[in-house]
Design an enzyme around this catalytic site. Structure first.
Site, short mmCIF file in Angstrom:
data_model
loop_
_atom_site.label_atom_id
_atom_site.label_comp_id
_atom_site.label_asym_id
_atom_site.label_seq_id
_atom_site.Cartn_x
_atom_site.Cartn_y
_atom_site.Cartn_z
N ASP A 131 -8.30 19.00 -13.98
CA ASP A 131 -8.66 17.64 -14.35
C ASP A 131 -8.43 17.53 -15.86
O ASP A 131 -9.17 18.11 -16.65
CB ASP A 131 -10.13 17.39 -13.98
N ARG A 170 0.85 -1.21 0.00
CA ARG A 170 0.00 0.00 0.00
C ARG A 170 0.88 1.25 0.00
O ARG A 170 0.59 2.23 -0.68
CB ARG A 170 -0.95 0.01 1.21
N LYS A 191 -9.89 6.48 -18.54
CA LYS A 191 -10.32 6.97 -19.84
C LYS A 191 -9.17 6.85 -20.85
O LYS A 191 -8.74 5.76 -21.12
CB LYS A 191 -10.85 8.39 -19.69
N TYR A 229 -17.40 17.34 -14.34
CA TYR A 229 -17.82 15.93 -14.30
C TYR A 229 -18.74 15.73 -13.08
O TYR A 229 -18.42 16.20 -11.98
CB TYR A 229 -16.57 15.06 -14.20
C1 LIG Z 1 -14.50 9.61 -15.26
C2 LIG Z 1 -14.02 10.91 -14.82
C3 LIG Z 1 -13.62 11.11 -13.48
C4 LIG Z 1 -13.74 10.05 -12.43
O1 LIG Z 1 -12.84 9.00 -12.64
P1 LIG Z 1 -13.11 7.49 -12.20
O2 LIG Z 1 -11.92 6.78 -12.72
O3 LIG Z 1 -14.40 7.06 -12.85
O4 LIG Z 1 -13.21 7.48 -10.72
C5 LIG Z 1 -13.14 12.36 -13.15
N1 LIG Z 1 -13.07 13.37 -14.05
C6 LIG Z 1 -13.46 13.21 -15.33
C7 LIG Z 1 -13.36 14.36 -16.27
C8 LIG Z 1 -13.95 11.98 -15.75
O5 LIG Z 1 -14.36 11.84 -17.01
#
Ligand SMILES: *Cc1c(COP(=O)(O)O)cnc(C)c1O
Length: 401
Positions: free
Chosen positions: A187, A55, A212, A107
């Site tokens: 982000d 961890r 993603k 998001y």
């Molecule tokens: C999907 C997404 C998240 C969250 O990520 P997870 O891997 O689903 O926890 C945060 N920001 C954006 C822009 C996203 O598309």
């Protein structure tokens, strides 16, 4: 190679393939070994080879973290079990009474963690239209500790001029007074580091849902934080690293290994996403049953010039409104054969989603209406299939409404 990799040594595609994938010292293996051990043999208490418990630190995760740092031109990378795990870790830097200024079309999950998990601890979140940096400037006060931005936003593809944010005078003044705070957090999930590098534009912290584009194959949920940490004592990095271990939202070694493998083709994939999305966006714009197309690569996008300046491509995400009802939108989305109707984005396969009932269902309807996220809006994640096949699929879908 240490964490402090000289990222100017190679260009993006080379870093993507080689950083964190140096030949294994013991065997010469070209691919980073998958290190599953949860614990590490200590010669004497506290005397070890840099790893104690998985961890706190794991060699496969460390390889991914080095790689992510290099891609974003940051010094430090931290990997998490999900994008939201990474976002949560950044929010742990805050204290009761602190204020966060955020873009108003984030998001849905980011907005949800702000309002449902953190507001109750006395942290204040204010949402502004961040397409105009004046709206951020006007909200900055002594309690401001973070500026939270997504650019382009999800799902409306609106941009924030990151350089202009970093140059806001009142923000710079406050930063010099408050040891680097407010931090500018971006982000960067939608663009991936291939098309946009927020740290080079003045951001302090980049977060990703590596689920993603970064992993890109729709088979790992993961997240990341990358930063340079301008504080000479590296206090922000140390605090984040402490929380990564103390809270424990760490990714499994196998997830790290898969993500590293996905990253090897990130440059190629992003190029193709971008080419396909541009074609699909232009096709949609010319279709009489389509009312609006949001895509930063279109000349009609109100911030197309900023997109050209701030990003090196426009990505694979498009949102559209049909000239029709909610039922038409649902019918179209359900009739597509190549675009799978589903949550998520950024995989090699094309996806379509209905934000109002799917990714953004947790955003109150009243707020959705205010920012222009209508009940008929559809979001397309354009994959890397053949673009002609994708357009044919859209055509047959539109024929049915
Ligand atoms: C999907 C997404 C998240 C969250 O990520 P997870 O891997 O689903 O926890 C945060 N920001 C954006 C822009 C996203 O598309």
């Amino acid at each position: 190679m240490t964490q402090d990799t000289n990222t100017t040594l190679w260009k993006f595609a080379t870093n993507a393939i080689h950083i964190g994938s140096e030949a294994d010292k013991e065997t010469g293996a070209v691919i980073t070994p998958l290190n599953l051990s949860t614990t590490y043999w200590q010669e004497a208490p506290g005397k070890n080879k840099g790893y104690e418990y998985s961890r706190s630190g794991n060699p496969t995760r460390a390889a991914l973290e080095r790689n992510l740092a290099a891609l974003e031109h940051g010094r430090f990378g931290l990997a998490f079990a999900s994008g939201l795990g990474a976002i949560d870790c950044v929010l742990r830097l805050l204290k009761p009474g602190d204020k966060v200024i955020a873009s108003d079309d984030l998001y849905g999950g980011s907005r949800r963690i702000f309002t449902k998990a953190y507001e109750k601890y006395g942290i204040k979140f204010v949402y502004v239209d961040a397409t105009d940096v004046k709206n951020i400037e006007n909200e900055v006060d002594d309690s401001t500790k973070m500026i939270w931005l997504e650019t382009p936003t999800n799902p409306l593809l609106r941009l924030t001029d990151l350089k202009a944010v970093a140059q806001l005078n009142n923000l710079i003044e406050l930063k010099s007074k408050n040891s680097g705070y407010p931090l500018i957090v971006v982000d960067n999930t939608f663009m991936s580091p291939y098309f946009q590098k927020p740290l080079l534009l003045g951001a302090d912290i980049v977060v990703h849902s590596t689920t993603k584009y970064i992993n890109g194959h729709s088979d790992v949920v993961g997240g990341a934080i990358v930063l340079n940490d301008n504080d000479k004592n590296e206090n922000v990095y140390k605090e984040l690293k402490f929380f990564q271990n103390a809270i424990g939202a760490v990714p499994s070694p196998f997830d790290c290994w898969l993500t590293l493998r996905g990253i090897k083709t990130l440059a190629l994939r992003m190029e193709q996403h971008n080419k396909n999305a541009q074609k699909v966006a232009e096709y949609l714009s010319s279709h009489k049953k389509v009312k609006t197309v949001n895509y930063p690569g279109l000349k009609s996008h109100p911030q197309h010039e900023l997109a050209k300046k701030q990003m090196t491509g426009f990505g694979g995400m498009i949102s559209i409104e049909l000239d029709g009802s909610f039922e038409d939108a649902v019918k179209f989305a359900s009739n597509l054969k190549l675009f799978a109707l589903g949550e998520s984005l950024g995989g090699v396969e094309s996806l379509i989603g209905h934000p109002a009932t799917m990714t953004h269902a947790s955003v109150p309807r009243e707020h959705r209406m205010k920012i222009g996220l209508s009940d008929t809006l559809l979001r397309l994640s354009v994959g890397i299939e053949d673009a002609d096949d994708l357009m044919k699929d859209i055509e047959q879908g539109l024929d049915k409404v």
